[in-house]
Each structure stands twice: as C-alpha cells, then as structure tokens.
Design a protein around this motif. Structure first.
Motif, PDB file in Angstrom:
ATOM      1  N   GLY A   1       0.825  -1.309  -0.083  1.00 51.82           N
ATOM      2  CA  GLY A   1       0.127   0.099   0.042  1.00 51.82           C
ATOM      3  C   GLY A   1       0.782   1.199   0.045  1.00 51.82           C
ATOM      4  N   GLN A   2       0.090   2.585   0.105  1.00 53.47           N
ATOM      5  CA  GLN A   2       0.815   3.713   0.023  1.00 53.47           C
ATOM      6  C   GLN A   2       0.274   4.377   1.386  1.00 53.47           C
ATOM      7  N   ALA A   3       1.465   5.128   1.957  1.00 53.59           N
ATOM      8  CA  ALA A   3       1.066   5.915   3.048  1.00 53.59           C
ATOM      9  C   ALA A   3       1.994   7.077   3.105  1.00 53.59           C
ATOM     10  N   GLY A   4       1.344   8.449   3.301  1.00 52.70           N
ATOM     11  CA  GLY A   4       2.271   9.554   3.531  1.00 52.70           C
ATOM     12  C   GLY A   4       3.065   9.895   2.091  1.00 52.70           C
ATOM     13  N   GLY A   5       2.682   9.258   1.012  1.00 46.30           N
ATOM     14  CA  GLY A   5       3.166   9.731  -0.314  1.00 46.30           C
ATOM     15  C   GLY A   5       4.372   8.855  -0.675  1.00 46.30           C
ATOM     16  N   PHE A   6       4.267   7.715   0.282  1.00 45.59           N
ATOM     17  CA  PHE A   6       5.272   6.716  -0.304  1.00 45.59           C
ATOM     18  C   PHE A   6       4.457   5.236  -0.421  1.00 45.59           C
ATOM     19  N   GLU A   7       4.990   4.819  -1.579  1.00 41.19           N
ATOM     20  CA  GLU A   7       4.622   3.272  -1.818  1.00 41.19           C
ATOM     21  C   GLU A   7       5.491   2.365  -1.337  1.00 41.19           C
ATOM     22  N   GLN A   8       4.907   1.260  -0.873  1.00 39.32           N
ATOM     23  CA  GLN A   8       5.309   0.114   0.134  1.00 39.32           C
ATOM     24  C   GLN A   8       5.221  -1.026  -0.615  1.00 39.32           C
ATOM     25  N   PHE A   9       6.431  -1.829  -0.770  1.00 42.94           N
ATOM     26  CA  PHE A   9       6.224  -3.112  -1.277  1.00 42.94           C
ATOM     27  C   PHE A   9       7.424  -3.901  -0.937  1.00 42.94           C
ATOM     28  N   ALA A  10       7.491  -5.343  -1.052  1.00 42.17           N
ATOM     29  CA  ALA A  10       8.516  -6.120  -0.822  1.00 42.17           C
ATOM     30  C   ALA A  10       8.519  -7.038  -2.029  1.00 42.17           C
ATOM     31  N   LEU A  11      10.057  -7.291  -2.639  1.00 42.66           N
ATOM     32  CA  LEU A  11      10.238  -8.239  -3.607  1.00 42.66           C
ATOM     33  C   LEU A  11      10.878  -9.167  -3.005  1.00 42.66           C
ATOM     34  N   VAL A  12      10.302 -10.511  -3.681  1.00 38.65           N
ATOM     35  CA  VAL A  12      10.964 -11.995  -3.341  1.00 38.65           C
ATOM     36  C   VAL A  12      11.710 -12.407  -4.275  1.00 38.65           C
ATOM     37  N   PHE A  13      13.054 -12.725  -4.371  1.00 37.70           N
ATOM     38  CA  PHE A  13      13.776 -13.368  -5.326  1.00 37.70           C
ATOM     39  C   PHE A  13      14.151 -14.637  -4.699  1.00 37.70           C
ATOM     40  N   ARG A  14      14.615 -15.478  -6.112  1.00 39.46           N
ATOM     41  CA  ARG A  14      14.995 -16.683  -5.825  1.00 39.46           C
ATOM     42  C   ARG A  14      16.521 -16.846  -6.441  1.00 39.46           C
ATOM     43  N   GLY A  15      17.300 -17.400  -5.785  1.00 36.03           N
ATOM     44  CA  GLY A  15      18.875 -17.362  -6.118  1.00 36.03           C
ATOM     45  C   GLY A  15      19.035 -18.853  -6.342  1.00 36.03           C
ATOM     46  N   PRO A  16      20.320 -19.099  -6.836  1.00 40.31           N
ATOM     47  CA  PRO A  16      20.855 -20.521  -7.280  1.00 40.31           C
ATOM     48  C   PRO A  16      20.926 -21.261  -5.920  1.00 40.31           C
ATOM     49  N   GLU A  17      20.635 -22.633  -5.838  1.00 40.44           N
ATOM     50  CA  GLU A  17      21.011 -23.514  -4.597  1.00 40.44           C
ATOM     51  C   GLU A  17      22.393 -23.303  -4.195  1.00 40.44           C
ATOM     52  N   ALA A  18      23.404 -23.528  -5.294  1.00 39.13           N
ATOM     53  CA  ALA A  18      24.663 -23.786  -4.729  1.00 39.13           C
ATOM     54  C   ALA A  18      25.419 -22.558  -4.246  1.00 39.13           C
ATOM     55  N   LEU A  19      24.598 -21.334  -4.378  1.00 39.16           N
ATOM     56  CA  LEU A  19      25.254 -20.023  -3.935  1.00 39.16           C
ATOM     57  C   LEU A  19      24.354 -19.498  -2.786  1.00 39.16           C
ATOM     58  N   PHE A  20      24.814 -19.059  -1.765  1.00 37.91           N
ATOM     59  CA  PHE A  20      24.208 -18.468  -0.816  1.00 37.91           C
ATOM     60  C   PHE A  20      24.723 -16.911  -0.755  1.00 37.91           C
TER      61      PHE A  20
END
Length: 98
Positions: free
Chosen positions: A37-56
């Motif tokens: 959502g948005q609050a006080g003129g800011f958009e708020q969001f989260a991104l979820v990524f997937r990376g390779p199993e062999a590299l942490f």
C-alpha cells in the motif's frame, strides 16, 4: 529506461536480475511482489527473489542490474531455502512522484 517502481517490478515477475560485485557473478529471479500500500506519499512493497541453490548470498547491500532500469542498490535478506534455491527479500518504501 523504466523507473524502478512497484509498477515496474510487478511487470518483471519471472525475470532475472544480475547481482553485481559478487564472485562468482550470479542472477536472482524475481518470483513475487507484495504490494503493502501507500502511506504519506510513499509506496511500500517487498520483492522476493530466488537465487541458485549452490550459492548463498548473506544479508547485505547489493547492486542489481536489469536491462530495463538503471542499476539499483538494494538491501537483500535471505528468508529461506526450498528445493529450487535460496529465497531473498528486499523491502521498499519509496516516495511517489507527484
């Protein structure tokens, strides 16, 4: 180039982002966008990524590259691992342009 906004990231689900400055170089796939959502003129969001199993990738600030936006500095946090690899989250609170 597109603006790195909630709208852009929603359109980029399933696409890869190159992580710069790591050895070896690798990519993260954007698998989810959570609109908080948005609050006080800011958009708020989260991104979820997937990376390779062999590299942490430990919790840190990284530079992400995607061909449609400028390189962006993002703080990523590992949030789990599944059979396809490690998952990472980046949380945004970005001022909306008037």
């Amino acid at each position: 180039m597109a603006e790195a906004s909630l709208l852009f990231y929603k359109s980029a689900v399933g696409e890869s982002f190159q992580v710069l400055g790591t050895e070896p170089l690798f990519e993260l796939e954007l698998i989810q966008v959570d609109d908080r959502g948005q609050a006080g003129g800011f958009e708020q969001f989260a991104l979820v990524f997937r990376g390779p199993e062999a590299l942490f990738l430990p919790q840190q600030t990284v530079m992400l590259r995607h061909p449609e936006i400028e390189d962006e500095t993002v703080f990523v946090v590992p949030i789990g691992k599944d059979t396809d690899g490690y998952r990472y989250e980046a949380v945004y609170s970005r001022q909306v342009q008037a």
